[in-house]
Design an enzyme around this catalytic site. Structure first.
Site, PDB file in Angstrom:
ATOM      1  N   TYR A   1       0.846  -1.193   0.000  1.00  0.00           N
ATOM      2  CA  TYR A   1       0.000   0.000   0.000  1.00  0.00           C
ATOM      3  C   TYR A   1       0.882   1.243   0.000  1.00  0.00           C
ATOM      4  CZ  TYR A   1      -4.298   2.619   0.995  1.00  0.00           C
ATOM      5  OH  TYR A   1      -5.376   3.464   0.921  1.00  0.00           O
TER       6      TYR A   1
ATOM      7  N   GLY B   1      -9.766   1.894  -6.513  1.00  0.00           N
ATOM      8  CA  GLY B   1      -9.261   0.587  -6.133  1.00  0.00           C
ATOM      9  C   GLY B   1      -9.014  -0.273  -7.355  1.00  0.00           C
TER      10      GLY B   1
ATOM     11  N   LYS C   1     -18.330  -6.828   7.312  1.00  0.00           N
ATOM     12  CA  LYS C   1     -17.231  -6.022   7.822  1.00  0.00           C
ATOM     13  C   LYS C   1     -16.887  -6.520   9.224  1.00  0.00           C
ATOM     14  CE  LYS C   1     -15.673  -2.704   6.379  1.00  0.00           C
ATOM     15  NZ  LYS C   1     -14.479  -2.505   5.558  1.00  0.00           N
TER      16      LYS C   1
END
Length: 404
Positions: A96, A303, A395
């Site tokens: 990242y 993304g 989540k």
């Protein structure tokens, strides 16, 4: 094999004369690194790593003593919930762009840094330092500094790195997930083109947390959405769920590949140009989705879940005047003032209080205070291994309790 942990060198500044000495050690084997602390005293715990790699191998639970009083212009917070987001996994893997800083409060050894996982989370103020204005004990705060290390029971943070969250009308889960996905959705809908009621949007990854926020915010604004998702055994239930959030149409990627879809889309929109596309997948499916966009449309990428490049026909740029953008919420925060950040937070909390923006389905993983670091390490590694298999469906919110 047992070695003295480098953190022992910093432990002295935590200790009081009446406290028993803690034994910090690193237990190593071929497949894992496990950090552990033994103590009879209450303290804290964090989920840490000291090198990049597979989270299911490098993450460990690490206990540390109670926080000292906060220095001026800082606050001590107790984390209530902290999400495990896909970007958090990418950070640990080392792929990242945003790189965390080692937590020097846990280890000052330059040859053995410790990083605390987590970028997002809800904290409760437990102590305030001198010079703090606008925050007091028991207030809720969220982090705005990237890679703050939220997978912890407690942390000392600068006043400039947090925003106060109103408690009224919000659940802990809503507040804990308010700084990444909802603002990403909101800003992408507002920052690139001027949409009006009745305009159309297409997006892929529509069942993601961002995708679900896009659906709800768009519905609240009167925008219509065509949402693309992966096929799966329970795809009918997923389509029904997304429509209950406000999705106009939900389509699988297999259906997107069918030649007949373009005619269906034209019927759905009444021939009206689709002005905005949101992409978190890239690859072939985004190429197909982009062909649905109208003249002077904008394609915003945030993304690349397929891990494939974004490939678009030149004709879309020449004949349709397509404009492409990238969006990263971290950059938005760094570019905006604290007043602008607070304004966005208040806008999102208002949508939540009005019932127009709901958080994603979630489950809470609790790292209990009575668990050993070894047991907690096994629990977190097992979870991230399952998350890595994809299609988890919920989540996951992490709750790291104080150790007892």
């Amino acid at each position: 094999m047992s070695l003295v942990h480098p953190c022992a060198r910093v432990l002295a500044r935590w200790q009081r004369p009446c406290q028993l000495q803690h034994a910090w050690r690193l237990q190593s084997n071929v497949s894992s690194n496990t950090f552990s602390t033994s103590s009879v005293l209450a303290g804290n715990r964090a989920i840490v790593y000291n090198t990049n790699g597979d989270p299911a191998r490098v993450l460990s639970a690490f206990s540390f003593p109670e926080l000292p009083p906060p220095p001026p212009n800082t606050v001590n917070i107790r984390f209530l919930l902290a999400p495990i987001n896909p970007a958090d996994i990418n950070v640990i893997e080392g792929v990242y762009p945003a790189k965390p800083e080692p937590d020097v409060s846990l280890s000052q050894a330059k040859d053995y840094p410790l990083f605390v996982g987590g970028n997002e989370g809800l904290g409760k103020v437990i102590d305030v330092g001198d010079g703090i204005v606008g925050l007091r004990k028991d207030d809720w705060v969220v982090m705005t500094k990237a890679q703050s290390g939220t997978w912890s029971s407690a942390k000392n943070v600068a006043m400039s790195d947090v925003l106060k969250v109103p408690k009224q009308g919000l659940s802990e889960a809503q507040a804990a997930t308010i700084t990444v996905n909802p603002p990403t959705a909101y800003n992408m809908l507002h920052d690139f083109t001027q949409l009006v009621e009745g305009d159309w949007i297409v997006q892929n990854g529509a069942n993601s947390a961002v995708g679900q926020a896009v659906i709800q915010i768009a519905a609240a604004k009167g925008y219509k959405t065509i949402n693309f998702i992966r096929d799966r055994d329970d795809v009918g239930l997923l389509k029904q769920h997304l429509k209950s959030l406000g999705a106009t149409h939900v389509v699988t990627y297999d259906e997107l590949a069918e030649k007949s879809l373009r005619a269906k889309v034209k019927t759905w929109t009444g021939g009206k140009d689709i002005r905005l596309g949101l992409n978190c997948v890239s690859g072939k499916t985004t190429t197909l989705m982009a062909r649905l966009l109208g003249n002077n449309a904008h394609l915003v990428s945030y993304g690349a879940m397929s891990k494939e490049p974004l490939s678009l026909p030149t004709s879309l740029f020449i004949f349709k005047n397509l404009t492409c953008h990238g969006f990263w919420q971290t950059r938005w925060y760094s570019d905006k003032s604290s007043e602008q950040r607070q304004e966005l937070l208040e806008t999102l909390t208002a949508l939540m209080r009005d019932g127009k923006l709901h958080g994603p389905n979630y489950e809470v993983l609790t790292i209990c205070g009575t668990e050993s670091d070894v047991s907690a390490s096994v629990k977190i590694r097992d979870l991230v291994a399952r998350l890595g298999q994809g299609m988890y469906g919920k989540k996951v919110l992490l709750k790291v309790e104080e150790t007892v």
